[in-house]
Design a protein around this motif. Sequence first.
Motif, PDB file in Angstrom:
ATOM      1  N   ARG A  76      58.842 -15.809 -30.477  1.00 42.70           N
ATOM      2  CA  ARG A  76      57.406 -16.094 -30.398  1.00 42.70           C
ATOM      3  C   ARG A  76      56.704 -15.361 -29.263  1.00 42.70           C
ATOM      4  N   THR A  77      57.296 -14.301 -28.713  1.00 37.04           N
ATOM      5  CA  THR A  77      56.659 -13.562 -27.624  1.00 37.04           C
ATOM      6  C   THR A  77      55.711 -12.521 -28.197  1.00 37.04           C
ATOM      7  N   VAL A  78      54.450 -12.604 -27.786  1.00 37.52           N
ATOM      8  CA  VAL A  78      53.412 -11.692 -28.260  1.00 37.52           C
ATOM      9  C   VAL A  78      53.292 -10.529 -27.284  1.00 37.52           C
ATOM     10  N   HIS A  79      53.362  -9.323 -27.821  1.00 33.22           N
ATOM     11  CA  HIS A  79      53.181  -8.118 -27.018  1.00 33.22           C
ATOM     12  C   HIS A  79      51.989  -7.315 -27.540  1.00 33.22           C
ATOM     13  N   LEU A  80      51.384  -6.582 -26.649  1.00 32.48           N
ATOM     14  CA  LEU A  80      50.341  -5.628 -27.005  1.00 32.48           C
ATOM     15  C   LEU A  80      50.922  -4.226 -27.008  1.00 32.48           C
ATOM     16  N   SER A  81      50.610  -3.459 -28.040  1.00 30.10           N
ATOM     17  CA  SER A  81      51.029  -2.061 -28.124  1.00 30.10           C
ATOM     18  C   SER A  81      49.779  -1.195 -28.156  1.00 30.10           C
ATOM     19  N   ASP A  82      49.592  -0.394 -27.122  1.00 26.45           N
ATOM     20  CA  ASP A  82      48.413   0.470 -27.034  1.00 26.45           C
ATOM     21  C   ASP A  82      48.677   1.824 -27.674  1.00 26.45           C
ATOM     22  N   ARG A  83      47.622   2.448 -28.141  1.00 26.52           N
ATOM     23  CA  ARG A  83      47.724   3.804 -28.682  1.00 26.52           C
ATOM     24  C   ARG A  83      47.988   4.776 -27.545  1.00 26.52           C
ATOM     25  N   ALA A  84      49.006   5.604 -27.719  1.00 33.71           N
ATOM     26  CA  ALA A  84      49.352   6.612 -26.707  1.00 33.71           C
ATOM     27  C   ALA A  84      48.867   8.003 -27.099  1.00 33.71           C
ATOM     28  N   VAL A  85      48.989   8.332 -28.387  1.00 27.33           N
ATOM     29  CA  VAL A  85      48.597   9.654 -28.899  1.00 27.33           C
ATOM     30  C   VAL A  85      47.945   9.452 -30.264  1.00 27.33           C
ATOM     31  N   PRO A  86      47.172  10.409 -30.735  1.00 32.61           N
ATOM     32  CA  PRO A  86      46.593  10.280 -32.075  1.00 32.61           C
ATOM     33  C   PRO A  86      47.645  10.516 -33.143  1.00 32.61           C
ATOM     34  N   PRO A  87      47.432   9.986 -34.354  1.00 29.47           N
ATOM     35  CA  PRO A  87      48.368  10.257 -35.450  1.00 29.47           C
ATOM     36  C   PRO A  87      48.243  11.701 -35.907  1.00 29.47           C
ATOM     37  N   PRO A  88      49.255  12.204 -36.609  1.00 33.38           N
ATOM     38  CA  PRO A  88      49.205  13.605 -37.041  1.00 33.38           C
ATOM     39  C   PRO A  88      48.227  13.805 -38.198  1.00 33.38           C
ATOM     40  N   GLY A  89      47.556  14.951 -38.199  1.00 28.46           N
ATOM     41  CA  GLY A  89      46.699  15.333 -39.314  1.00 28.46           C
ATOM     42  C   GLY A  89      45.645  14.296 -39.618  1.00 28.46           C
ATOM     43  N   ASP A  90      45.549  13.929 -40.895  1.00 26.16           N
ATOM     44  CA  ASP A  90      44.561  12.957 -41.344  1.00 26.16           C
ATOM     45  C   ASP A  90      45.127  11.554 -41.492  1.00 26.16           C
ATOM     46  N   ALA A  91      46.320  11.315 -40.971  1.00 27.21           N
ATOM     47  CA  ALA A  91      46.913   9.988 -41.081  1.00 27.21           C
ATOM     48  C   ALA A  91      46.028   8.953 -40.394  1.00 27.21           C
ATOM     49  N   ARG A  92      45.997   7.732 -40.967  1.00 23.07           N
ATOM     50  CA  ARG A  92      45.176   6.651 -40.440  1.00 23.07           C
ATOM     51  C   ARG A  92      46.033   5.421 -40.179  1.00 23.07           C
ATOM     52  N   SER A  93      45.567   4.576 -39.279  1.00 24.11           N
ATOM     53  CA  SER A  93      46.272   3.320 -39.044  1.00 24.11           C
ATOM     54  C   SER A  93      46.185   2.455 -40.299  1.00 24.11           C
ATOM     55  N   ASP A  94      47.150   1.566 -40.470  1.00 24.10           N
ATOM     56  CA  ASP A  94      47.129   0.648 -41.602  1.00 24.10           C
ATOM     57  C   ASP A  94      45.878  -0.218 -41.583  1.00 24.10           C
ATOM     58  N   LEU A  95      45.423  -0.593 -40.385  1.00 28.79           N
ATOM     59  CA  LEU A  95      44.209  -1.386 -40.285  1.00 28.79           C
ATOM     60  C   LEU A  95      43.016  -0.612 -40.832  1.00 28.79           C
ATOM     61  N   ASP A  96      42.876   0.646 -40.438  1.00 30.73           N
ATOM     62  CA  ASP A  96      41.754   1.449 -40.921  1.00 30.73           C
ATOM     63  C   ASP A  96      41.811   1.635 -42.437  1.00 30.73           C
ATOM     64  N   ILE A  97      43.006   1.773 -42.985  1.00 32.49           N
ATOM     65  CA  ILE A  97      43.143   1.916 -44.444  1.00 32.49           C
ATOM     66  C   ILE A  97      42.683   0.633 -45.146  1.00 32.49           C
ATOM     67  N   PHE A  98      43.132  -0.518 -44.647  1.00 33.36           N
ATOM     68  CA  PHE A  98      42.733  -1.784 -45.271  1.00 33.36           C
ATOM     69  C   PHE A  98      41.232  -2.033 -45.121  1.00 33.36           C
ATOM     70  N   LEU A  99      40.671  -1.710 -43.945  1.00 32.11           N
ATOM     71  CA  LEU A  99      39.236  -1.885 -43.747  1.00 32.11           C
ATOM     72  C   LEU A  99      38.443  -0.962 -44.662  1.00 32.11           C
ATOM     73  N   ASP A 100      38.902   0.263 -44.833  1.00 31.03           N
ATOM     74  CA  ASP A 100      38.241   1.201 -45.740  1.00 31.03           C
ATOM     75  C   ASP A 100      38.253   0.658 -47.169  1.00 31.03           C
ATOM     76  N   TYR A 101      39.397   0.157 -47.597  1.00 30.61           N
ATOM     77  CA  TYR A 101      39.505  -0.402 -48.945  1.00 30.61           C
ATOM     78  C   TYR A 101      38.562  -1.590 -49.121  1.00 30.61           C
ATOM     79  N   ALA A 102      38.527  -2.488 -48.133  1.00 29.93           N
ATOM     80  CA  ALA A 102      37.657  -3.659 -48.222  1.00 29.93           C
ATOM     81  C   ALA A 102      36.194  -3.248 -48.306  1.00 29.93           C
ATOM     82  N   ALA A 103      35.814  -2.234 -47.522  1.00 24.52           N
ATOM     83  CA  ALA A 103      34.425  -1.772 -47.550  1.00 24.52           C
ATOM     84  C   ALA A 103      34.081  -1.141 -48.894  1.00 24.52           C
TER      85      ALA A 103
END
Length: 827
Positions: free
Chosen positions: A500-527
């Motif tokens: 039950r230990t919650v950790h935060l993971s920060d972005r260190a570098v951008p994804p390659p090419g046009d890859a998107r985070s899973d969150l951005d993909i789901f938000l795009d689909y919802a919109a």
Amino acid sequence: MQSSADRIAEPWGARTPYGRHQRWPTRVDTHLAEGIGPDTVQHWVQTASLLHSDGDAMDIAVADGRIAGVRGRAGDRVNRGRLGPKDLFGWQANASPDRLTRPLVRDGDRLVESDWDTAMNRVTSRTRDLLAERGPGSIGFYTTGQLFLEEYYTLTVLARAGIGTNHLDGNTRLCTATAAEALKETFGCDGQPGSFDDIDHADVIALFGHNIAETQPVQWMRILDRLDGTDPPRLLCVDPRPTPVARAAAVHLAPRPGTNLALLNALLHETIRHDRTDPDYIRAHTVGYDELATRVQDCTPRWAAGICDIPAARISEAAELLGTADRLLSTVLQGVYQSHQATAAAVQINNLHLIRGMLGKPGAGILQMNGQPTAQNTRECGANGDLPGFRNWQNDRHVADLAAVWNVEPTTIPHYAPPTHAMQMFRYAEQGSIRMLWISGTNPAVSLPELARVRSILTQRRLFVVVQDLFLTETAQLADVVLPAATWGEKTGTFTNADRTVHLSDRAVPPPGDARSDLDIFLDYAARMDFRDKDDGPLITWHDPESAFEAWKRCSAGRPCDYTGLSYAKLRGGSGIQWPVNDRAPEGTPRLYTDGISWAHPEVCENYGKDLETGATVSPVEYRSLNPDGKAVLKAAAYLTPHETPSQEYPFQLTTGRTLYHFHTRTKTGRVPQLNRAAPDVWVEISTQDAERLHLAEGDLVEVRTPRGALQGRLRPTGLRPGVLFVPFHYGYWDTPAGSAPDATTPGRAANETTITDWDPASKQPLFKTAAAALTRLARGDGTPAPAPTTTASAPTTATMAATTGGPAAHATQDPDPTPDSREDHR
């Protein structure tokens, strides 16, 4: 600070001994890319491990805009700076040259590069057509145990309230569905009772089907340090393989696969017979004791010995170890969860703790472990077949409460039946009622049982398959649309480990090419789908990870997994924190149930339970009658014979599992040089006794066959119990000439070519541990050893073999064309 140079040959590193009730000393492990030193790292970015469930906290080294290494976080409660081999080296997979960087769409028999608008328009167009023609039940979502909390929660809202489908589950169904079910059956609610810190205080640690040395290596380091310190704990190991845990155990039981419940009923029998119980605790905090005692009354060690094929005296010895412990810690994993009568067996481990009063105090606890880094989040967020916040789908007040959080009508949220589990979803797809399957971050074409059947389902013309992943996996190659995803280190979010230990993971570098985070993909689909709430406002009101986290906090408020006292600011810079975190526990909660059972009352429980033998659902009325005051339920079950047992044609039992150096289907670890060299190809383990009896030797090329299919691999004789074969499940086909499936040039390699489509009646978790199998030698070895590690449970019985180092050790390759006269069938 400890160098990582030898961490393949010495995976658990140097010892830092400490005594019972003392604090685990710090040891910071580091690995940096060649040419990078601490002085050339431009900045360090906070994260935690994504390659097991331990939640080892670490920092990512960034140099010249790229990930250049990692170091453990000294101040974190989970690992105190230590990292396992997958932690130290796994980050290199992010920079693999074959990462997906643009969406792919199917053009006839080919996948071709496209753009996001084209790909997402195909997905939304098919969604709308199916909703209009067939309704929400024609759409299913199958996710992973590796996304972030914010992504699971968004997926849950769009699936449950946007689409309105009941078909949402995770590959945690293969991994820790039984952990969740066992906790719900006993305590009325999911949530890990114990803490990793209990390792510091226990005098007996019992590991049931849990090769912690390879699946949670940092916590094995902690146990090793206790074993080297003052007042060390005694270990009980239940495992048919000679794991590092087994070698260190005071008592090692190696039962016949599929007989865990018989063994546990005998351990309960002995505990009760010798009055090693806590009657006051039983009266105050449990119901069902009399029935449990009656059901195990005849389950003597001698009775269990005949079923489990282990000496009765050893069962009694194990029972004495458990029954006389001052502080007992038990851990459980796949050897229980993926085997016959999984939930029934896991519940008996809970029962052992309850009748002994071993709960809620330092060193006395249960860890129904997870296998994946964010499996806990799928369960909390409702992405694994439950409602978010551990709400009860059969409780109308819970559904109405969730509807209020989402500002939708309660009828919008499917609760007419249990949420659909993954195995049933694939059956629905096979039958044609599910016509669109969105698969995110998992590879069922290698990880599900009976792969020939899975491939036939995924290649149906009527099924529209969307795959969201980092690489062109075996599953992605069968998709209609492939969406390139960002991963750990390339996006921001939170995740919760097995205690039950919650950790935060920060972005260190951008994804390659046009890859998107899973969150951005789901938000795009919802919109694009324009999902709306009951007031015609946007259903999903958040736009980035932090706002998604704040939305989740509102959903978790007042629930067992309460996150309301957490924030990104609070998680940044320090240690991970154990939920619940709220006004009553602003710094987190080390252990649950310290003052009794909290969430089992009929008005608040997550579910009302099931019959452990049949899976039949207990009705609300039955539960209220059984447990009106909300105590822990002591639930019994009788041992039943496995559905598939050895025969003359298939005389062995096949069990599958993991190795220290790989994770899941190797989509990441297979692309990491050090890890891949340590275990480059599939192998088959057999007991030394069986190898001698059948005149088989190290490195022989063999075929393992079951009624479903076959695989080939080089043989490794080990201390495995006789009558059993072991095959690691990690190996698929993406790095073979066949690419996605066995063919004329590539024989079966994946363990799941052979496993059975069968699942536990309560948790619906597939069984990977009890298939009946035959073994055939295809060619004699040439003296080259099997490509199996020598540092783990796969250690050979041949002492002269070269040790695993992660370098270019001599590893055999398969003989693609064995001569006919070399074939020897061992049945």
